[in-house]
Design an enzyme around this catalytic site. Structure first.
Site, short mmCIF file in Angstrom:
data_model
loop_
_atom_site.label_atom_id
_atom_site.label_comp_id
_atom_site.label_asym_id
_atom_site.label_seq_id
_atom_site.Cartn_x
_atom_site.Cartn_y
_atom_site.Cartn_z
N ASP A 172 5.41 4.83 5.50
CA ASP A 172 6.34 3.86 6.10
C ASP A 172 6.56 2.64 5.21
O ASP A 172 7.41 1.79 5.50
CB ASP A 172 5.88 3.44 7.52
CG ASP A 172 4.48 2.86 7.56
OD1 ASP A 172 3.61 3.34 6.81
OD2 ASP A 172 4.25 1.93 8.36
N HIS A 173 5.84 2.56 4.09
CA HIS A 173 6.01 1.45 3.13
C HIS A 173 6.55 1.92 1.78
O HIS A 173 6.92 1.09 0.95
CB HIS A 173 4.69 0.70 2.94
CG HIS A 173 4.18 0.08 4.20
ND1 HIS A 173 4.19 -1.29 4.43
CD2 HIS A 173 3.68 0.65 5.34
CE1 HIS A 173 3.71 -1.53 5.64
NE2 HIS A 173 3.39 -0.38 6.22
N HIS A 218 1.17 3.94 2.17
CA HIS A 218 1.55 4.72 3.36
C HIS A 218 3.06 4.98 3.36
O HIS A 218 3.85 4.15 2.89
CB HIS A 218 1.13 3.99 4.64
CG HIS A 218 -0.30 4.22 5.00
ND1 HIS A 218 -1.02 3.37 5.80
CD2 HIS A 218 -1.14 5.22 4.66
CE1 HIS A 218 -2.25 3.84 5.95
NE2 HIS A 218 -2.35 4.96 5.26
N HIS A 255 -7.47 -2.13 5.16
CA HIS A 255 -6.59 -1.01 5.48
C HIS A 255 -6.86 0.05 4.41
O HIS A 255 -7.62 -0.20 3.47
CB HIS A 255 -5.14 -1.51 5.43
CG HIS A 255 -4.14 -0.65 6.15
ND1 HIS A 255 -4.07 -0.58 7.52
CD2 HIS A 255 -3.15 0.16 5.70
CE1 HIS A 255 -3.08 0.22 7.87
NE2 HIS A 255 -2.51 0.70 6.77
N ASP A 267 -0.23 -4.12 5.74
CA ASP A 267 -0.96 -3.61 6.91
C ASP A 267 -2.43 -3.99 6.73
O ASP A 267 -2.99 -3.84 5.65
CB ASP A 267 -0.85 -2.08 6.99
CG ASP A 267 0.51 -1.62 7.49
OD1 ASP A 267 1.39 -2.48 7.74
OD2 ASP A 267 0.70 -0.39 7.66
N HIS A 309 0.85 -1.19 0.00
CA HIS A 309 0.00 0.00 0.00
C HIS A 309 0.89 1.24 0.00
O HIS A 309 2.12 1.13 -0.02
CB HIS A 309 -1.00 -0.02 1.16
CG HIS A 309 -0.42 0.07 2.54
ND1 HIS A 309 0.51 -0.82 3.03
CD2 HIS A 309 -0.63 0.96 3.55
CE1 HIS A 309 0.82 -0.49 4.27
NE2 HIS A 309 0.16 0.60 4.61
ZN LIG Z 1 2.63 0.50 8.09
ZN LIG Z 2 -0.43 1.40 6.60
#
Ligand SMILES: [Zn+2]
Ligand SMILES: [Zn+2]
Length: 250
Positions: A64-65, A62, A143, A164, A60
């Site tokens: 942090d990814h 986000h 998510h 996630d 996905h």
């Molecule tokens: Zn995450």
């Molecule tokens: Zn996430």
């Protein structure tokens, strides 16, 4: 097939754990799976030059990814990579990449004729990417930001990555009989995080899907690791908390 943990952490800065990032390697070729900040450095530390990656998968969008996507494309641009760079991700990823190109311009575009090719995968149905030596099955996750679960199959073995997600019937289906399940465990039973998993939900998954081994990632700092591991082990599998640099070979 080899599955390498490049980042076992979360969006919380941590001296020992980077945000989400993994490598799946088959017959000497490596694909990136997510890529939060610091992923490129840890990828290089494992001996894989990120500029030589065959392609990438994103669970996905986000930060942090995906935080190292701009540095990755800039590195490929600067080295004048000759091969196209294919990216597989949920619907919406092309617009996300277009937005980044809108900010950074040609610095993150490959030199023609090489180009970045985004293949968007369904967010409301199963999808399959057949790369020959590697076959990847996806399911929609619970998510936001176009989230998917991913199942990697090669050489008769299977690794499933949750991405996630909140508790997910699709993940239980996808994880059935997997050799390795790499799953987020962001929250605890006492304090579950919204749209994330927690130990008793993973234990339920293990009882129903019977993965041979489970690696936990993406734990927020308040999660009691020993209790999480014990809760999931009780469901009948081998469990560990993944660390950056861990490698599974099957
Ligand atoms: Zn995450
Ligand atoms: Zn996430």
């Amino acid at each position: 097939m080899r599955f390498t943990v490049l980042g076992s952490g979360t969006n919380v800065p941590d001296a020992e754990r980077g945000p989400a990032g993994f490598l799946v390697s088959v017959q000497g070729q490596s694909w990136l799976v997510d890529g939060g900040s610091g992923t490129l450095q840890r990828c290089a530390a494992t001996g894989v030059d990120p500029r030589s990656l065959v392609g990438g998968f994103y669970s996905h969008r986000h930060p942090d990814h995906t935080g190292d996507l701009v540095p990755l494309l800039f590195a490929m641009h600067a080295s004048r990579r000759l091969a196209d760079y294919p990216i597989y991700a949920g619907q919406g990823f092309q617009a996300f990449l277009d937005g980044l190109v809108g900010v950074y311009g040609r610095w993150i575009e490959l030199h023609p004729p090489a180009t970045t090719i985004v293949t968007e995968l369904a967010l409301d149905a199963p999808a399959t990417v057949d790369l020959g030596a590697l076959v990847v099955h996806t399911r929609p996750a619970v998510h936001s930001s176009g989230a998917l679960h991913l199942r990697f199959e090669a050489e008769g073995r299977s690794v499933v990555f949750s991405g996630d997600t909140g508790p997910s019937e699709a993940l239980i289906e996808l994880a059935a009989g997997a050799d390795l399940l790499v799953t987020e465990c962001a929250g605890s039973d006492a304090v579950p995080a919204d749209q994330h998993l927690f130990p008793s939900a993973i234990a339920d998954l293990v009882r129903r899907a019977r993965p041979r081994e489970v690696w936990l990632t993406h734990l927020y700092e308040y999660v009691d690791v020993a209790l999480a591991v014990a809760t999931i082990e009780d469901a009948g599998t081998v469990v560990r908390r993944a660390a950056d640099g861990d490698v599974w070979s099957g």
